[in-house]
Write an enzyme that holds these catalytic residues in place. Structure first.
Site, PDB file in Angstrom:
ATOM      1  N   ARG A 243       4.363  10.271   2.347  1.00  0.00           N
ATOM      2  CA  ARG A 243       5.454   9.638   1.616  1.00  0.00           C
ATOM      3  C   ARG A 243       6.113  10.677   0.715  1.00  0.00           C
ATOM      4  O   ARG A 243       5.433  11.558   0.167  1.00  0.00           O
ATOM      5  CB  ARG A 243       4.933   8.461   0.796  1.00  0.00           C
ATOM      6  N   LYS A 270      -0.344   4.865  -2.316  1.00  0.00           N
ATOM      7  CA  LYS A 270       0.109   3.475  -2.342  1.00  0.00           C
ATOM      8  C   LYS A 270      -1.057   2.511  -2.207  1.00  0.00           C
ATOM      9  O   LYS A 270      -1.092   1.467  -2.864  1.00  0.00           O
ATOM     10  CB  LYS A 270       1.116   3.249  -1.218  1.00  0.00           C
ATOM     11  N   HIS A 333      12.057   9.654   3.700  1.00  0.00           N
ATOM     12  CA  HIS A 333      11.002   8.717   4.113  1.00  0.00           C
ATOM     13  C   HIS A 333      11.019   8.504   5.623  1.00  0.00           C
ATOM     14  O   HIS A 333       9.994   8.159   6.224  1.00  0.00           O
ATOM     15  CB  HIS A 333      11.193   7.379   3.395  1.00  0.00           C
ATOM     16  N   ARG A 336       8.438   9.746   8.424  1.00  0.00           N
ATOM     17  CA  ARG A 336       7.220   9.014   8.788  1.00  0.00           C
ATOM     18  C   ARG A 336       7.444   8.213  10.075  1.00  0.00           C
ATOM     19  O   ARG A 336       6.608   8.198  10.972  1.00  0.00           O
ATOM     20  CB  ARG A 336       6.806   8.086   7.641  1.00  0.00           C
ATOM     21  N   HIS A 360      -2.057   4.244   6.453  1.00  0.00           N
ATOM     22  CA  HIS A 360      -2.015   2.794   6.566  1.00  0.00           C
ATOM     23  C   HIS A 360      -3.442   2.267   6.624  1.00  0.00           C
ATOM     24  O   HIS A 360      -4.363   2.991   6.992  1.00  0.00           O
ATOM     25  CB  HIS A 360      -1.259   2.371   7.832  1.00  0.00           C
ATOM     26  N   TYR A 370     -11.539   1.381   7.395  1.00  0.00           N
ATOM     27  CA  TYR A 370     -12.148   2.698   7.579  1.00  0.00           C
ATOM     28  C   TYR A 370     -12.003   3.513   6.296  1.00  0.00           C
ATOM     29  O   TYR A 370     -11.050   3.346   5.535  1.00  0.00           O
ATOM     30  CB  TYR A 370     -11.444   3.452   8.713  1.00  0.00           C
TER      31      TYR A 370
END
Length: 411
Positions: A243, A270, A333, A336, A360, A370
């Site tokens: 990001r 985030k 951005h 991504r 994510h 995970y």
């Protein structure tokens, strides 16, 4: 096993009068009774067994309950009972009058300073001083009602700052949850405001996802003339696809160029989880060259005005505009989405590896997230293949278009 949101959502009351208890660990548990799910913490204070109420799920999420439990344990380590003592009515009223929303917010703000970027801390403090304290700052924190908070944030919403209104609601919730932990308030009332604000318009960041167009962009970046900080940021952004805020705030102490890795602290992410970014050989070369100029300071990409601040949030977007790529074509951005699409549809990389590298949340077959090091060797290889692909693309290698052109030709 620790609890998960998926498991909690599925839990039902068995009908036992005492309810069903599900442990999360570290003395935190969920009590499922009738139609409600209560967060509770068992602890021992002055040789007495006690239970602390931490709210009701889903108003208090799993992550928030764990944070409240951790705050309570800190108080215990300091010799303080996290459960407030009962007082006579006059003493209780005196305490309520002193425990204002402003006093609670300032305590919370001080607590957050160590784990938050200074720019974010200053923005939150400005919101408190300009928009919240003048209207509800002098109110007892325990007396705050949903309508009090709604009145404040609707004033912000009325001036067109919809995103700020939602962020301010989140800040009020964080302050009140801290108040629950220290015993000033009974509960966070902000969940009662769900749906009361205008929804934030969804924004799709413009991104180039066709290899031929990406090749043109990469060659434009290679030819871009500017300060080494901006040039280096431009060159490394497509390779790392983090990001924009994470890249701008990157600190030299977070990088190990010999090990070819960048560990981003949880506080900057985030999802509030530490993130590992493997560095391809090309990325390491760019950083070593940049370090000759910036390696002696705090930030990898410092501001041109002062080394005490990081690069401006507009730097990469401004460079893209200068190269002729409008905001409807490409954004910082957007890199991504570029990586996500081409890694999947052109290079046929594993989707779970891509999602891990995008930071994510990826769930395993048992419903658990995970950890940050999951599949790290495979991700290292993927990031090197991606960097190699970008360099070949920039050099003019043959590319396969993703979408055919109407009429039978190709893009």
């Amino acid at each position: 096993m620790p609890l998960t949101d998926l498991l909690i959502r599925k839990l039902k009351h068995s009908g036992k009068p005492s309810g069903d208890k599900y442990n999360d660990g570290r003395s935190l548990y969920l009590l499922v009774k009738e139609a409600n799910k209560y967060w509770r913490m068992n602890y021992r204070y002055e040789d007495k067994h006690k239970t602390l109420a931490l709210g009701i799920y889903p108003e208090v999420s799993l992550a928030e309950a764990r944070e409240l439990c951790a705050d309570a344990r800190k108080l215990l380590r300091g010799g303080v009972d996290p459960k407030p003592k009962k007082q006579n009515p006059s003493e209780l009223q005196d305490e309520v009058d002193e425990n204002t929303f402003e006093a609670l917010a300032l305590q919370w703000l001080t607590k957050m300073a160590a784990s938050r970027r200074s720019a974010t801390q200053e923005k939150v403090q400005a919101w408190l001083e300009h928009d919240l304290f003048p209207f509800i700052g002098s109110m007892p924190a325990a007396a705050i009602k949903p309508r009090d908070i709604l009145g404040v944030i609707q004033r912000v919403e009325a001036r067109g700052a919809i995103d700020s209104a939602h962020r301010m609601k989140q800040v009020c919730g964080q302050i009140l949850r801290y108040g629950v932990a220290v015993g000033w308030v009974e509960r966070d009332v902000t969940p009662d405001l769900k749906g009361a604000l205008v929804a934030i318009p969804r924004t799709n960041f413009a991104a180039i996802t066709e290899p031929k167009q990406l090749a043109l962009l990469l060659r434009s970046i290679d030819a871009y003339e500017g300060h080494i900080v901006a040039v280096s940021a431009l060159k490394i952004t497509p390779m790392l696809f983090v990001r924009p805020g994470e890249l701008r705030a990157a600190e030299c102490s977070e990088f190990d160029l010999d090990a070819a890795e960048w560990r981003i602290p949880a506080a900057k992410m985030k999802m509030k989880t530490e993130h590992m970014v493997p560095l391809a050989t090309q990325a390491v070369a760019i950083l070593r060259e940049l370090y000759r100029v910036t390696g002696h300071g705090k930030f990898v990409f410092p501001s041109l005005r002062t080394e005490q601040a990081c690069m401006s949030e507009n730097t990469i977007n401004a460079a893209l505009r200068a190269m002729g790529f409008s905001k409807d074509v490409m954004t910082a951005h957007g890199f991504r989405a570029t990586a996500r699409t081409i890694l999947d549809e052109v290079l046929n990389e594993r989707v779970d590896l891509i999602e891990h590298q995008l930071a994510h949340r990826v769930i395993d077959p048992n419903g658990r997230a995970y950890n940050r090091t999951a599949h790290l060797p495979a991700r290292r290889l993927m990031m090197q293949r991606w960097a190699d692909y970008l360099y070949k693309l920039r050099a003019g290698a043959d590319v396969i278009p993703l979408h055919p052109v109407p009429g039978g030709g190709q893009a």
